[in-house]
Design a protein around this motif. Sequence first.
Motif, PDB file in Angstrom:
ATOM      1  N   UNK A 365      47.977  51.641  41.118  1.00 50.28           N
ATOM      2  CA  UNK A 365      47.164  51.182  42.247  1.00 50.28           C
ATOM      3  C   UNK A 365      45.976  50.336  41.792  1.00 50.28           C
ATOM      4  N   UNK A 366      45.998  49.911  40.527  1.00 49.17           N
ATOM      5  CA  UNK A 366      44.869  49.167  39.962  1.00 49.17           C
ATOM      6  C   UNK A 366      45.175  47.676  39.888  1.00 49.17           C
ATOM      7  N   UNK A 367      44.175  46.860  40.250  1.00 47.03           N
ATOM      8  CA  UNK A 367      44.329  45.403  40.162  1.00 47.03           C
ATOM      9  C   UNK A 367      43.977  44.976  38.734  1.00 47.03           C
ATOM     10  N   UNK A 368      45.007  44.726  37.929  1.00 50.12           N
ATOM     11  CA  UNK A 368      44.788  44.425  36.507  1.00 50.12           C
ATOM     12  C   UNK A 368      44.848  42.935  36.211  1.00 50.12           C
ATOM     13  N   UNK A 369      45.175  42.136  37.204  1.00 53.83           N
ATOM     14  CA  UNK A 369      45.255  40.704  36.971  1.00 53.83           C
ATOM     15  C   UNK A 369      45.291  39.929  38.271  1.00 53.83           C
ATOM     16  N   UNK A 370      45.024  38.639  38.169  1.00 56.46           N
ATOM     17  CA  UNK A 370      45.076  37.742  39.324  1.00 56.46           C
ATOM     18  C   UNK A 370      45.698  36.433  38.876  1.00 56.46           C
ATOM     19  N   UNK A 371      46.646  35.929  39.655  1.00 54.41           N
ATOM     20  CA  UNK A 371      47.302  34.688  39.277  1.00 54.41           C
ATOM     21  C   UNK A 371      47.675  33.873  40.503  1.00 54.41           C
ATOM     22  N   UNK A 372      47.900  32.594  40.268  1.00 60.17           N
ATOM     23  CA  UNK A 372      48.378  31.720  41.336  1.00 60.17           C
ATOM     24  C   UNK A 372      49.864  31.972  41.555  1.00 60.17           C
ATOM     25  N   UNK A 373      50.288  31.923  42.803  1.00 59.69           N
ATOM     26  CA  UNK A 373      51.712  32.021  43.115  1.00 59.69           C
ATOM     27  C   UNK A 373      52.393  30.698  42.741  1.00 59.69           C
TER      28      UNK A 373
END
Length: 389
Positions: A365-373
């Motif tokens: 349930x942790x947000x470990x990354x962010x990326x563009x689709x």
Amino acid sequence: MTSATLSLLLTRCPRCTLAVARLISCMYPPLPLPCLSYLFFQPESFLSIVSFIKQNFNTTKNLHISLESNPTPSFLKNTLPTLLDAGLTRLSLGIQSLNATDLKLFNRNHTVSDIKSSANILSNFNREKLDLSIDMIYSRPNQKLSEWKDELSSVVELFSPNHISAYELTYERGTPLYKSLHSPSPQKLTEFTNDEKAEFYTHTVSSLTELGFTQYEVSSFHHSSSPQNKSRHNLMYWHGQDYIGVGPGAHGRIYLPIADNGVKRFKTFRILEPEAYYNQCLSPEISHGIRKQEQMSAVETLREILLFGFRMVDGVRLQNLIPHLQKYSPNQKFSSEEVWEMVLDLNKVEDYESEGLLEWVMEKSERVGLKATEKGFILSDKLSFEVIK
């Protein structure tokens, strides 16, 4: 630069001497401009620099040494073997185009014939010991999409590269191309629209995918059979690792101890003019060629990593951010949400997420990354500037 000059520089430069104990995994030795390398580059200089680094620094067993060059047959035939014997592992060839008119427009010293001769010469080398990367440029004046696709196919057939960097043509202010673009002459260049550039980009990705390549950054593609052939020195910049910039105009990023027993990251800038740089390096009073150095805050360091990270297919990961925060605050623990709130406008992230342009990388349930689709990747630069605080 001779080994004696390099020795003098590195042994007197406070930023370099403190790095001697660190493990060096990658070298990008100094060269003249690629368009001049075949005229002025002396292999003895390369040999002496590599030798000095190996003798005076801790290096990894598989030290990665990369150079750039034009497709100049005499350079590849007469000099490259010596460089390979000295430890060169990666060569990046600035092909740019297989179109003779465009090569003249870019003021390149090589010809289409040189490119084909270079491919023939390189076919005789042991490619297990040499990673070969090819640089190409698209959205060139009057270029057709069908011709670009054929061009990529021809380059792959000629060189069998491990890696391709495909860049959109930019018109830098002050260059002849920029002046021609803004000239009142009827023969002035015409720049493609943003929609047309986007079409070139999508064709680049699809064409290289069909040719067996995998995209890992906006402009970077490794052969699908060899993910280890990603550009290691670029990955170091993009992931926020330390690097020492040596030579006229070179920049660096490095963590160093400060007075309160902590560490801070510094930007270093070497003197731009070659003669002034060289004279200062030989000066007994200064002798390091650093024009200025700036201390970076933790947030500034994270912002820089985020700007690069959004250009990568894998996006930004906490594992590349938290270690930097811990260097600045070793006794403090950071949750994932604290890190994201520190550097991102989460409301804007949510907006772009709802538009299908950004997505969180989740573990449990942790947000470990962010990326563009896939839809948002072409807008990665715009997205990063919008969401980074």
